[in-house]
Write a protein that holds these residues in place. Structure first.
Motif, PDB file in Angstrom:
ATOM      1  N   LYS A 127     -13.806  -7.257  -8.850  1.00  0.00           N
ATOM      2  CA  LYS A 127     -14.792  -8.082  -8.160  1.00  0.00           C
ATOM      3  C   LYS A 127     -14.654  -7.945  -6.651  1.00  0.00           C
ATOM      4  O   LYS A 127     -15.654  -7.803  -5.938  1.00  0.00           O
ATOM      5  CB  LYS A 127     -14.624  -9.544  -8.570  1.00  0.00           C
ATOM      6  N   SER A 128     -13.429  -7.961  -6.155  1.00  0.00           N
ATOM      7  CA  SER A 128     -13.231  -7.844  -4.709  1.00  0.00           C
ATOM      8  C   SER A 128     -13.629  -6.455  -4.218  1.00  0.00           C
ATOM      9  O   SER A 128     -14.169  -6.317  -3.118  1.00  0.00           O
ATOM     10  CB  SER A 128     -11.785  -8.154  -4.325  1.00  0.00           C
ATOM     11  N   GLN A 129     -13.379  -5.423  -5.015  1.00  0.00           N
ATOM     12  CA  GLN A 129     -13.812  -4.075  -4.642  1.00  0.00           C
ATOM     13  C   GLN A 129     -15.333  -3.998  -4.591  1.00  0.00           C
ATOM     14  O   GLN A 129     -15.893  -3.375  -3.689  1.00  0.00           O
ATOM     15  CB  GLN A 129     -13.260  -3.038  -5.612  1.00  0.00           C
ATOM     16  N   LYS A 130     -15.989  -4.637  -5.532  1.00  0.00           N
ATOM     17  CA  LYS A 130     -17.453  -4.648  -5.561  1.00  0.00           C
ATOM     18  C   LYS A 130     -18.001  -5.388  -4.338  1.00  0.00           C
ATOM     19  O   LYS A 130     -18.955  -4.940  -3.699  1.00  0.00           O
ATOM     20  CB  LYS A 130     -17.934  -5.319  -6.844  1.00  0.00           C
ATOM     21  N   GLU A 131     -17.376  -6.514  -3.992  1.00  0.00           N
ATOM     22  CA  GLU A 131     -17.807  -7.278  -2.827  1.00  0.00           C
ATOM     23  C   GLU A 131     -17.577  -6.488  -1.540  1.00  0.00           C
ATOM     24  O   GLU A 131     -18.408  -6.520  -0.635  1.00  0.00           O
ATOM     25  CB  GLU A 131     -17.065  -8.616  -2.764  1.00  0.00           C
ATOM     26  N   ALA A 132     -16.466  -5.779  -1.463  1.00  0.00           N
ATOM     27  CA  ALA A 132     -16.179  -4.966  -0.283  1.00  0.00           C
ATOM     28  C   ALA A 132     -17.206  -3.842  -0.146  1.00  0.00           C
ATOM     29  O   ALA A 132     -17.668  -3.541   0.962  1.00  0.00           O
ATOM     30  CB  ALA A 132     -14.771  -4.388  -0.364  1.00  0.00           C
ATOM     31  N   LYS A 133     -17.562  -3.251  -1.262  1.00  0.00           N
ATOM     32  CA  LYS A 133     -18.571  -2.188  -1.247  1.00  0.00           C
ATOM     33  C   LYS A 133     -19.917  -2.739  -0.787  1.00  0.00           C
ATOM     34  O   LYS A 133     -20.608  -2.116   0.028  1.00  0.00           O
ATOM     35  CB  LYS A 133     -18.695  -1.586  -2.645  1.00  0.00           C
ATOM     36  N   ALA A 134     -20.283  -3.925  -1.267  1.00  0.00           N
ATOM     37  CA  ALA A 134     -21.546  -4.546  -0.861  1.00  0.00           C
ATOM     38  C   ALA A 134     -21.519  -4.898   0.628  1.00  0.00           C
ATOM     39  O   ALA A 134     -22.521  -4.713   1.332  1.00  0.00           O
ATOM     40  CB  ALA A 134     -21.810  -5.788  -1.699  1.00  0.00           C
ATOM     41  N   ALA A 135     -20.392  -5.387   1.111  1.00  0.00           N
ATOM     42  CA  ALA A 135     -20.275  -5.726   2.530  1.00  0.00           C
ATOM     43  C   ALA A 135     -20.373  -4.471   3.394  1.00  0.00           C
ATOM     44  O   ALA A 135     -21.018  -4.486   4.450  1.00  0.00           O
ATOM     45  CB  ALA A 135     -18.952  -6.441   2.791  1.00  0.00           C
ATOM     46  N   LYS A 136     -19.774  -3.390   2.945  1.00  0.00           N
ATOM     47  CA  LYS A 136     -19.842  -2.133   3.683  1.00  0.00           C
ATOM     48  C   LYS A 136     -21.285  -1.627   3.738  1.00  0.00           C
ATOM     49  O   LYS A 136     -21.748  -1.171   4.790  1.00  0.00           O
ATOM     50  CB  LYS A 136     -18.943  -1.098   3.010  1.00  0.00           C
ATOM     51  N   LYS A 137     -21.981  -1.736   2.627  1.00  0.00           N
ATOM     52  CA  LYS A 137     -23.385  -1.313   2.578  1.00  0.00           C
ATOM     53  C   LYS A 137     -24.232  -2.166   3.517  1.00  0.00           C
ATOM     54  O   LYS A 137     -25.064  -1.651   4.262  1.00  0.00           O
ATOM     55  CB  LYS A 137     -23.916  -1.414   1.157  1.00  0.00           C
ATOM     56  N   SER A 138     -23.996  -3.465   3.496  1.00  0.00           N
ATOM     57  CA  SER A 138     -24.733  -4.374   4.366  1.00  0.00           C
ATOM     58  C   SER A 138     -24.457  -4.053   5.840  1.00  0.00           C
ATOM     59  O   SER A 138     -25.371  -4.075   6.668  1.00  0.00           O
ATOM     60  CB  SER A 138     -24.337  -5.819   4.053  1.00  0.00           C
ATOM     61  N   LEU A 139     -23.214  -3.751   6.155  1.00  0.00           N
ATOM     62  CA  LEU A 139     -22.849  -3.395   7.524  1.00  0.00           C
ATOM     63  C   LEU A 139     -23.565  -2.117   7.960  1.00  0.00           C
ATOM     64  O   LEU A 139     -24.097  -2.049   9.078  1.00  0.00           O
ATOM     65  CB  LEU A 139     -21.333  -3.224   7.639  1.00  0.00           C
ATOM     66  N   ARG A 140     -23.598  -1.128   7.096  1.00  0.00           N
ATOM     67  CA  ARG A 140     -24.295   0.121   7.426  1.00  0.00           C
ATOM     68  C   ARG A 140     -25.779  -0.137   7.674  1.00  0.00           C
ATOM     69  O   ARG A 140     -26.372   0.411   8.610  1.00  0.00           O
ATOM     70  CB  ARG A 140     -24.139   1.133   6.292  1.00  0.00           C
ATOM     71  N   GLN A 141     -26.382  -0.977   6.833  1.00  0.00           N
ATOM     72  CA  GLN A 141     -27.802  -1.291   7.006  1.00  0.00           C
ATOM     73  C   GLN A 141     -28.035  -2.027   8.320  1.00  0.00           C
ATOM     74  O   GLN A 141     -29.020  -1.760   9.024  1.00  0.00           O
ATOM     75  CB  GLN A 141     -28.315  -2.118   5.831  1.00  0.00           C
ATOM     76  N   SER A 142     -27.153  -2.951   8.656  1.00  0.00           N
ATOM     77  CA  SER A 142     -27.283  -3.692   9.923  1.00  0.00           C
ATOM     78  C   SER A 142     -27.139  -2.757  11.114  1.00  0.00           C
ATOM     79  O   SER A 142     -27.887  -2.866  12.092  1.00  0.00           O
ATOM     80  CB  SER A 142     -26.230  -4.792  10.007  1.00  0.00           C
ATOM     81  N   GLU A 143     -26.177  -1.850  11.043  1.00  0.00           N
ATOM     82  CA  GLU A 143     -25.989  -0.900  12.131  1.00  0.00           C
ATOM     83  C   GLU A 143     -27.208   0.005  12.280  1.00  0.00           C
ATOM     84  O   GLU A 143     -27.632   0.312  13.395  1.00  0.00           O
ATOM     85  CB  GLU A 143     -24.740  -0.058  11.883  1.00  0.00           C
TER      86      GLU A 143
END
Length: 105
Positions: A77-93
């Motif tokens: 679950k934490s790996q999935k959340e980290a992956k989602a956060a990384k994706k969100s960060l890339r989209q924001s950038e």
């Protein structure tokens, strides 16, 4: 494609974990539990242990397994959340970069 790779790795780890004995501590002794048998020092002691000791070792084994599975689920679950956060960060950038290009142009 990455999802298939993740699933294959998780399946491999699950098979790998269940294929080997798990250590259990009982009365300051280390026992290995594998496929319904209890080993101590490489010797099968399932028949020599008292029923109470067998029950205690197997119940400890089940409790340890339950905890291990819970930890694996939490890790996934934490790996999935980290992956989602990384994706969100890339989209924001990416959105920020576009905004800067528009305002500069």
């Amino acid at each position: 494609m990455k999802q298939v790779k993740i699933i294959v790795v998780m399946l491999f780890l699950a098979v790998f974990n269940f294929g080997f004995a798990q250590e259990v501590w009982h009365k300051n002794d280390v026992y290995l539990v594998s496929k319904g048998a209890i080993f101590k020092g490489g010797v099968d002691v399932t028949e020599t242990l008292s029923e109470a000791d067998k029950k205690a070792v197997f119940s400890q084994f089940k409790a340890d397994e339950k905890l291990r599975k819970k930890n694996e689920r939490a890790l996934a679950k934490s790996q999935k959340e980290a992956k989602a956060a990384k994706k969100s960060l890339r989209q924001s950038e990416k959105a920020l970069k576009k905004t800067r290009e528009i305002s500069a142009g």
